[in-house]
Design a protein around this motif. Structure first.
Motif: not given
Length: 448
Positions: A417-420, A400-403
């Motif tokens: 996804l790594g950033h999330a 969800t954070i990736a979105t």
């Protein structure tokens, strides 16, 4: 807004530059301020293209401060049409699409640049009657590092100096003469770094700003001006010289904590997409200088804990400043503090110092003890902390954070996804701070 930059052919400033003005709709509204005297002590002969880049960045910075967002049709996104003289207008015009995209993404506005041929010189060196017996000492270094006076830039400088012992590094600082405190912070930290790493620091601290009142306070475009100064120094050091921009991944990505903060309302001063656009811009105009953010994969806490000289950092971290709202002291319980304690940069800072066991600084308001009025919806001062608690309580999964991150700007599927995951770790640092020090009400609001 239609703006035009005019470089005087006759009038010069006391800082070895031409008088440069900005006119809006044909009416002069501000003069640009460049302390070229200070820059020329470190940079022997700034190239025409680096001067032009600095002029464009300073113009953006000034207009960003001069145009009130509340006057825009939607109360936020402004429209700028800017005409700027540069030395090679053909080359700059070919890059205009990228420049428009880059600056528009950075500030959350719509920018359109037109470049005309520059016939007047920007730098006007003083005619000295006799040569100084002391030869000038220009900056030397393997690379340049932005040095803002903040905690991240301090960590970036320490890491670089410690990793490259014996090598000189140019520390580039920008300050606006109309905003106090920044240059003082930089000089104070430099003194400590000089003592720890003798004969390695090459400071280049330059004032750039504009005259007159600046009613807009968002300051979203400052990073462009800061980077332009860094590029001027990197260009002096040699073609291909790297410019370090130390900014922890959480701040660089700046995940929107609530739906209201998504899109243009989220700052992007070190966002990977902005840096990619900026890198393309530099390449197209002939400035070959890679921009590297060594702290991007890290949270602020990881940046602090993993600093290559933790002993030095613990000793001088309090001399750095991270607050986004240092002038709003009317809300503070402790007005002699260096930071408000309740903006997101202050919250990330405190959580990072807590992770390292050195959370011993006073703040304007203590988020852990109830001094921030999060339960009062009318308290604007509590907006950041209220949004932070809401985000913590939601406990979003990484996907969800990736979105959410994709809503702030393009990111590659392989990276997002790594950033999330970086954001998840940063939020856990704040959770740990609150678990250890917050009162029961704050813990409940954070879902702890």
């Amino acid at each position: 807004m239609d703006a035009t930059v005019e470089i005087s052919s006759k009038h010069v400033t006391s800082h070895e530059g031409a008088a440069i003005s900005i006119a809006v709709d044909g009416k002069p509204v501000s003069e640009l301020y460049f302390d070229f005297s200070k820059l020329l002590k470190s940079v022997r002969s700034p190239s025409d293209v680096s001067q032009d880049f600095l002029l464009v960045a300073a113009t953006v910075y000034a207009l960003d401060k001069l145009a009130l967002r509340k006057d825009a049709e939607n109360g936020w996104e402004r429209q700028f049409r800017v005409t700027i003289p540069v030395k090679d207008s053909t080359k700059w015009s070919r890059a205009s699409k990228t420049i428009n995209q880059c600056v528009s993404f950075l500030s959350g506005d719509e920018w359109r640049f037109t470049f005309t041929e520059r016939t007047n010189r920007i730098i006007r060196r003083k005619q000295r009657r006799r040569r100084s017996r002391i030869p000038p000492r220009y900056a030397r270094g393997e690379f340049a590092c932005l040095f803002s006076g903040g905690l991240d830039s301090l960590i970036g400088a320490i890491d670089a100096l410690d990793q490259h012992k014996g090598q000189r590094i140019a520390l580039v600082g920008h300050h606006d003469p109309n905003i106090g405190g920044v240059e003082k912070d930089q000089k104070q930290l430099l003194k400590a770094l000089d003592a720890a790493y003798p004969n390695q620091c090459e400071p280049v601290f330059v004032g750039v700003g504009n005259s007159g009142k600046s009613p807009e306070i968002t300051m979203r475009s400052r990073s462009l001006l800061f980077i332009a100064l860094g590029v001027s120094v990197a260009s002096h050091l040699g073609d291909g010289t790297t410019l370090l921009l130390p900014e922890n991944g959480t701040i660089a990505l700046n995940v929107p904590l609530t739906p209201a903060r998504r899109g243009s309302c989220s700052t992007r001063t070190a966002h990977p997409h902005y840096i990619d656009l900026l890198q393309t811009w530099l390449s197209k105009v002939g400035l070959n200088h890679p921009i590297s953010n060594p702290l991007l994969p890290k949270t602020k806490g990881e940046s602090v804990v993993q600093c290559k000289n933790g002993t030095l950092l613990a000793k001088i971290a309090a001399q750095s400043t991270s607050c986004a709202k240092p002038g709003h002291t009317r809300w503070w319980k402790r007005r002699d503090a260096d930071g408000c304690g309740q903006c997101m940069p202050c919250i990330y800072r405190r959580a990072s110092l807590h992770a390292a066991g050195i959370d011993n600084e006073p703040y304007g308001n203590d988020i852990c003890t109830g001094e921030v009025e999060v339960a009062n919806p009318k308290s604007e001062a509590a907006d950041d902390f209220r949004a932070c608690l809401s985000f913590l309580r939601a406990n979003h999964p990484k996907e969800t954070i990736a979105t959410m991150l994709l809503a702030t700007g393009p990111l590659s599927p392989l990276e997002v996804l790594g950033h999330a995951d970086t954001v998840v770790r940063a939020m856990n640092e704040i959770r740990q701070l609150l678990r250890d020090k917050a009162n029961p009400q704050i813990k409940r609001m954070a879902g702890l």
